[in-house]
Design an enzyme around this catalytic site. Structure first.
Site, PDB file in Angstrom:
ATOM      1  N   TYR A  87       0.846  -1.209   0.000  1.00  0.00           N
ATOM      2  CA  TYR A  87       0.000   0.000   0.000  1.00  0.00           C
ATOM      3  C   TYR A  87       0.879   1.257   0.000  1.00  0.00           C
ATOM      4  CZ  TYR A  87      -3.732   3.207   1.544  1.00  0.00           C
ATOM      5  OH  TYR A  87      -4.638   4.246   1.659  1.00  0.00           O
ATOM      6  N   GLU A 135       4.167   1.790  -0.600  1.00  0.00           N
ATOM      7  CA  GLU A 135       5.039   2.022  -1.761  1.00  0.00           C
ATOM      8  C   GLU A 135       4.214   2.174  -3.040  1.00  0.00           C
ATOM      9  OE1 GLU A 135       7.832   2.995  -1.220  1.00  0.00           O
ATOM     10  OE2 GLU A 135       9.059   1.730   0.070  1.00  0.00           O
ATOM     11  N   GLY A 136       3.074   1.466  -3.099  1.00  0.00           N
ATOM     12  CA  GLY A 136       2.177   1.634  -4.250  1.00  0.00           C
ATOM     13  C   GLY A 136       1.721   3.084  -4.355  1.00  0.00           C
ATOM     14  N   ARG A 168     -10.719  -1.357  10.030  1.00  0.00           N
ATOM     15  CA  ARG A 168     -10.089  -0.127  10.519  1.00  0.00           C
ATOM     16  C   ARG A 168     -10.579   0.175  11.926  1.00  0.00           C
ATOM     17  NH1 ARG A 168     -10.104   3.491   5.042  1.00  0.00           N
ATOM     18  NH2 ARG A 168     -11.880   2.179   4.507  1.00  0.00           N
ATOM     19  N   ASN A 220     -14.125  -0.921  13.647  1.00  0.00           N
ATOM     20  CA  ASN A 220     -13.977  -2.071  14.560  1.00  0.00           C
ATOM     21  C   ASN A 220     -14.491  -1.739  15.954  1.00  0.00           C
ATOM     22  OD1 ASN A 220     -12.845  -3.862  12.800  1.00  0.00           O
ATOM     23  ND2 ASN A 220     -10.932  -4.141  13.923  1.00  0.00           N
ATOM     24  N   ASP A 273      -0.155  -1.501  22.987  1.00  0.00           N
ATOM     25  CA  ASP A 273      -0.610  -0.994  24.296  1.00  0.00           C
ATOM     26  C   ASP A 273      -1.567   0.183  24.163  1.00  0.00           C
ATOM     27  OD1 ASP A 273       1.005   1.070  23.519  1.00  0.00           O
ATOM     28  OD2 ASP A 273       2.521   0.804  25.096  1.00  0.00           O
ATOM     29  N   THR A 302      -0.723   6.852  18.198  1.00  0.00           N
ATOM     30  CA  THR A 302      -1.717   7.914  17.968  1.00  0.00           C
ATOM     31  C   THR A 302      -2.170   7.949  16.512  1.00  0.00           C
ATOM     32  OG1 THR A 302      -0.128   9.651  17.374  1.00  0.00           O
ATOM     33  CG2 THR A 302      -0.618   9.357  19.732  1.00  0.00           C
ATOM     34  N   ARG A 303      -3.371   8.467  16.315  1.00  0.00           N
ATOM     35  CA  ARG A 303      -3.902   8.777  14.991  1.00  0.00           C
ATOM     36  C   ARG A 303      -4.703  10.070  15.125  1.00  0.00           C
ATOM     37  NH1 ARG A 303      -0.923   5.108  14.211  1.00  0.00           N
ATOM     38  NH2 ARG A 303      -1.148   3.313  12.807  1.00  0.00           N
ATOM     39  N   ASP A 357       3.421  -0.905  12.254  1.00  0.00           N
ATOM     40  CA  ASP A 357       2.284  -0.045  12.597  1.00  0.00           C
ATOM     41  C   ASP A 357       2.838   1.314  13.071  1.00  0.00           C
ATOM     42  OD1 ASP A 357      -0.830  -0.966  13.539  1.00  0.00           O
ATOM     43  OD2 ASP A 357      -0.080   0.928  14.316  1.00  0.00           O
TER      44      ASP A 357
HETATM   45  P1  NAD Z   1     -12.690   1.725   0.252  1.00  0.00           P
HETATM   46  O1  NAD Z   1     -12.028   0.401   0.309  1.00  0.00           O
HETATM   47  O2  NAD Z   1     -14.009   1.897   0.940  1.00  0.00           O
HETATM   48  O3  NAD Z   1     -12.874   2.201  -1.254  1.00  0.00           O
HETATM   49  C1  NAD Z   1     -12.017   1.841  -2.299  1.00  0.00           C
HETATM   50  C2  NAD Z   1     -12.869   1.543  -3.515  1.00  0.00           C
HETATM   51  O4  NAD Z   1     -12.009   1.196  -4.620  1.00  0.00           O
HETATM   52  C3  NAD Z   1     -13.817   0.373  -3.312  1.00  0.00           C
HETATM   53  O5  NAD Z   1     -15.095   0.691  -3.767  1.00  0.00           O
HETATM   54  C4  NAD Z   1     -13.184  -0.758  -4.131  1.00  0.00           C
HETATM   55  O6  NAD Z   1     -14.125  -1.719  -4.580  1.00  0.00           O
HETATM   56  C5  NAD Z   1     -12.552   0.045  -5.251  1.00  0.00           C
HETATM   57  N1  NAD Z   1     -11.449  -0.670  -5.911  1.00  0.00           N
HETATM   58  C6  NAD Z   1     -10.400  -1.310  -5.318  1.00  0.00           C
HETATM   59  N2  NAD Z   1      -9.596  -1.832  -6.253  1.00  0.00           N
HETATM   60  C7  NAD Z   1     -10.141  -1.508  -7.463  1.00  0.00           C
HETATM   61  C8  NAD Z   1      -9.772  -1.778  -8.805  1.00  0.00           C
HETATM   62  N3  NAD Z   1      -8.669  -2.479  -9.104  1.00  0.00           N
HETATM   63  N4  NAD Z   1     -10.571  -1.302  -9.798  1.00  0.00           N
HETATM   64  C9  NAD Z   1     -11.690  -0.594  -9.513  1.00  0.00           C
HETATM   65  N5  NAD Z   1     -12.082  -0.313  -8.256  1.00  0.00           N
HETATM   66  C10 NAD Z   1     -11.313  -0.768  -7.244  1.00  0.00           C
HETATM   67  O7  NAD Z   1     -11.631   2.781   0.809  1.00  0.00           O
HETATM   68  P2  NAD Z   1     -11.782   4.345   1.090  1.00  0.00           P
HETATM   69  O8  NAD Z   1     -11.520   4.565   2.522  1.00  0.00           O
HETATM   70  O9  NAD Z   1     -13.023   4.869   0.493  1.00  0.00           O
HETATM   71  O10 NAD Z   1     -10.516   4.901   0.282  1.00  0.00           O
HETATM   72  C11 NAD Z   1     -10.637   5.533  -0.973  1.00  0.00           C
HETATM   73  C12 NAD Z   1      -9.274   6.075  -1.394  1.00  0.00           C
HETATM   74  O11 NAD Z   1      -8.816   7.028  -0.433  1.00  0.00           O
HETATM   75  C13 NAD Z   1      -8.204   4.985  -1.509  1.00  0.00           C
HETATM   76  O12 NAD Z   1      -7.408   5.245  -2.634  1.00  0.00           O
HETATM   77  C14 NAD Z   1      -7.398   5.168  -0.240  1.00  0.00           C
HETATM   78  O13 NAD Z   1      -6.066   4.771  -0.412  1.00  0.00           O
HETATM   79  C15 NAD Z   1      -7.510   6.667   0.000  1.00  0.00           C
HETATM   80  N6  NAD Z   1      -7.302   6.975   1.428  1.00  0.00           N
HETATM   81  C16 NAD Z   1      -8.273   6.677   2.347  1.00  0.00           C
HETATM   82  C17 NAD Z   1      -8.041   6.956   3.692  1.00  0.00           C
HETATM   83  C18 NAD Z   1      -9.074   6.676   4.759  1.00  0.00           C
HETATM   84  O14 NAD Z   1      -8.828   6.942   5.944  1.00  0.00           O
HETATM   85  N7  NAD Z   1     -10.254   6.188   4.451  1.00  0.00           N
HETATM   86  C19 NAD Z   1      -6.808   7.522   4.088  1.00  0.00           C
HETATM   87  C20 NAD Z   1      -5.857   7.770   3.118  1.00  0.00           C
HETATM   88  C21 NAD Z   1      -6.110   7.524   1.783  1.00  0.00           C
HETATM   89  N1  UDP Z   2      -6.150  -0.825  15.692  1.00  0.00           N
HETATM   90  C1  UDP Z   2      -6.494  -1.378  16.915  1.00  0.00           C
HETATM   91  N2  UDP Z   2      -7.560  -2.220  16.959  1.00  0.00           N
HETATM   92  C2  UDP Z   2      -8.318  -2.521  15.876  1.00  0.00           C
HETATM   93  C3  UDP Z   2      -7.969  -1.940  14.623  1.00  0.00           C
HETATM   94  C4  UDP Z   2      -6.866  -1.109  14.580  1.00  0.00           C
HETATM   95  O1  UDP Z   2      -5.855  -1.114  17.942  1.00  0.00           O
HETATM   96  O2  UDP Z   2      -9.289  -3.286  16.012  1.00  0.00           O
HETATM   97  C5  UDP Z   2      -5.002   0.114  15.648  1.00  0.00           C
HETATM   98  C6  UDP Z   2      -3.980  -0.193  14.558  1.00  0.00           C
HETATM   99  O3  UDP Z   2      -3.022  -1.126  15.026  1.00  0.00           O
HETATM  100  C7  UDP Z   2      -3.402   1.197  14.318  1.00  0.00           C
HETATM  101  C8  UDP Z   2      -4.573   2.130  14.559  1.00  0.00           C
HETATM  102  O4  UDP Z   2      -5.504   1.393  15.345  1.00  0.00           O
HETATM  103  O5  UDP Z   2      -2.389   1.470  15.269  1.00  0.00           O
HETATM  104  C9  UDP Z   2      -5.231   2.610  13.271  1.00  0.00           C
HETATM  105  O6  UDP Z   2      -5.516   1.476  12.495  1.00  0.00           O
HETATM  106  P1  UDP Z   2      -6.295   1.549  11.109  1.00  0.00           P
HETATM  107  O7  UDP Z   2      -6.236   0.175  10.518  1.00  0.00           O
HETATM  108  O8  UDP Z   2      -7.622   2.161  11.307  1.00  0.00           O
HETATM  109  O9  UDP Z   2      -5.476   2.575  10.219  1.00  0.00           O
HETATM  110  P2  UDP Z   2      -3.925   2.810   9.917  1.00  0.00           P
HETATM  111  O10 UDP Z   2      -3.079   1.904  10.753  1.00  0.00           O
HETATM  112  O11 UDP Z   2      -3.778   2.519   8.470  1.00  0.00           O
HETATM  113  O12 UDP Z   2      -3.730   4.222  10.274  1.00  0.00           O
END
Ligand code: NAD
Ligand code: UDP
Length: 312
Positions: free
Chosen positions: A144, A146-147, A185, A189, A205, A209-210, A272
């Site tokens: 994710y 690096e992509g 997430r 959750n 523990d 933070t987020r 993490d």
């Molecule tokens: P999500 O998983 O709910 O939505 C992603 C959508 O993309 C889904 O509808 C999925 O079916 C579609 N999808 C996945 N692979 C696909 C493919 N190969 N072709 C066509 N459709 C495809 O996630 P989201 O939270 O809505 O995230 C949307 C975008 O925002 C993502 O690019 C994510 O990286 C970015 N983003 C989200 C957050 C967040 O906190 N939600 C944070 C940072 C970046």
């Molecule tokens: N996390 C947690 N319990 C859960 C799901 C996530 O403690 O049931 C933690 C996870 O390890 C991370 C933070 O909450 O430290 C945020 O996780 P999330 O998957 O929402 O997003 P990201 O790690 O990508 O910021």
């Protein structure tokens, strides 16, 4: 009326974006392969005359005529993006190339939804856009992180080499209605666990933070970014700088749901990030934008959504 393509439009963020763009009178084409998106998220949008859905995988090229492209297609939760890590890399990179090739050919403006994950486990706090990050290139989050980093590179190179009209935003943790209940997430959750009086699973523990941004604030910033002058391309951080430990989040969710759940501790997944908080000076300056929804207010709306969806 603008014609706008939203890739990943059936997902959590995409469905809110499509809705807002339709309400503003645009012609919206939602493209999704339904890997993590749900028809339920967009079913109500078929009431709009100018909403269209195209089931398509963005790793394969496509031809449509639009004025703007929001590129969101990519699984965003660690569980989902690690499920098929190779497909995640392909979606980020080939999805970016296909969106950029189309934008180049039809001269559309294209916005990339990048992520705070480009900073990895950051050594600079809060994170500013000029920070290059601290990312493990071979770990379980790398597909994710690096992509998304490579997608930013592609956006910048299409801009430099082909003058493609691009915008890049780096989204920090966002939550709200239409998150998938099994998405894994932390906000979804904890709320689902609390509403079912099940144990609340803290990884590690709980001191990591987020900074949590409510969906409406993000959508506002996305639209403002798309409308900025051509010479402002970003990347810019979009997030809410109020920072919480995961333990505090768990306690807040228990309090707001009046839950009997107990907190339990499980192993912290590798790589993490220990802290995460955006510096949003650039967004404030260029978008005249500031997040307005407080955590408690946003959590209550999200709790109501899950209560209704899960019939709890
Ligand atoms: P999500 O998983 O709910 O939505 C992603 C959508 O993309 C889904 O509808 C999925 O079916 C579609 N999808 C996945 N692979 C696909 C493919 N190969 N072709 C066509 N459709 C495809 O996630 P989201 O939270 O809505 O995230 C949307 C975008 O925002 C993502 O690019 C994510 O990286 C970015 N983003 C989200 C957050 C967040 O906190 N939600 C944070 C940072 C970046
Ligand atoms: N996390 C947690 N319990 C859960 C799901 C996530 O403690 O049931 C933690 C996870 O390890 C991370 C933070 O909450 O430290 C945020 O996780 P999330 O998957 O929402 O997003 P990201 O790690 O990508 O910021």
């Amino acid at each position: 009326m603008k014609k706008i393509l939203v890739t990943g439009g059936a997902g959590f963020i995409g469905s809110h974006l499509c809705e807002r763009l339709l309400k503003e009178g645009n012609d919206v084409l939602c493209m999704d392969n339904f890997f993590t998106g749900q028809k339920q998220n967009i079913i109500h949008l078929f009431d709009y005359k100018y909403f269209e859905l195209l089931r398509h995988d963005v790793t394969t090229s496509y031809q449509v005529e639009v004025d703007e492209i929001y590129n969101l297609a990519c699984p965003a939760s660690p569980i989902h993006y690690q499920f098929d890590a190779i497909q995640t890399v392909k979606t980020s990179i080939m999805g970016a190339i296909n969106a950029l090739e189309l934008a180049k050919r039809i001269k559309a403006r294209v916005l990339q939804t990048s992520t705070s994950e480009v900073y990895g486990d950051p050594e600079i706090h809060p994170q500013i856009e000029s920070y290059w990050g601290h990312v493990n290139p071979i770990g379980i989050r790398s597909c994710y992180d690096e992509g998304k980093r490579c997608a930013e590179t592609l956006f910048m190179d299409y801009h430099r080499m082909n003058n493609v009209d691009i915008k890049i935003i780096r989204i920090f943790n966002t939550y709200g209605p239409r998150m998938h209940p099994n998405d894994g997430r932390v906000v979804s959750n904890f709320i689902v666990q609390a509403l079912q009086n099940k144990d609340i699973t803290i990884y590690g523990d709980g001191s990591q933070t987020r900074s949590f941004q409510y969906i409406d604030d993000l959508i506002e910033a996305m639209i403002k970014m798309m409308d900025t002058p051509k010479d402002f391309i970003g990347p810019i951080n979009v997030g809410n700088p109020e920072e919480f430990t995961i333990l505090n989040l768990a306690k807040k969710v228990i309090e707001l749901t009046d839950s009997k759940s107990k907190i339990i501790y499980q192993p912290l997944p590798s790589d993490d990030p220990t802290v995460r908080c955006p510096d949003i000076s650039l967004a404030k300056q260029h978008l005249q934008w500031n997040p307005t929804v407080k955590l408690e207010q946003g959590l209550l709306k999200t709790i109501d959504y899950f209560k209704e969806t899960l019939k709890l």
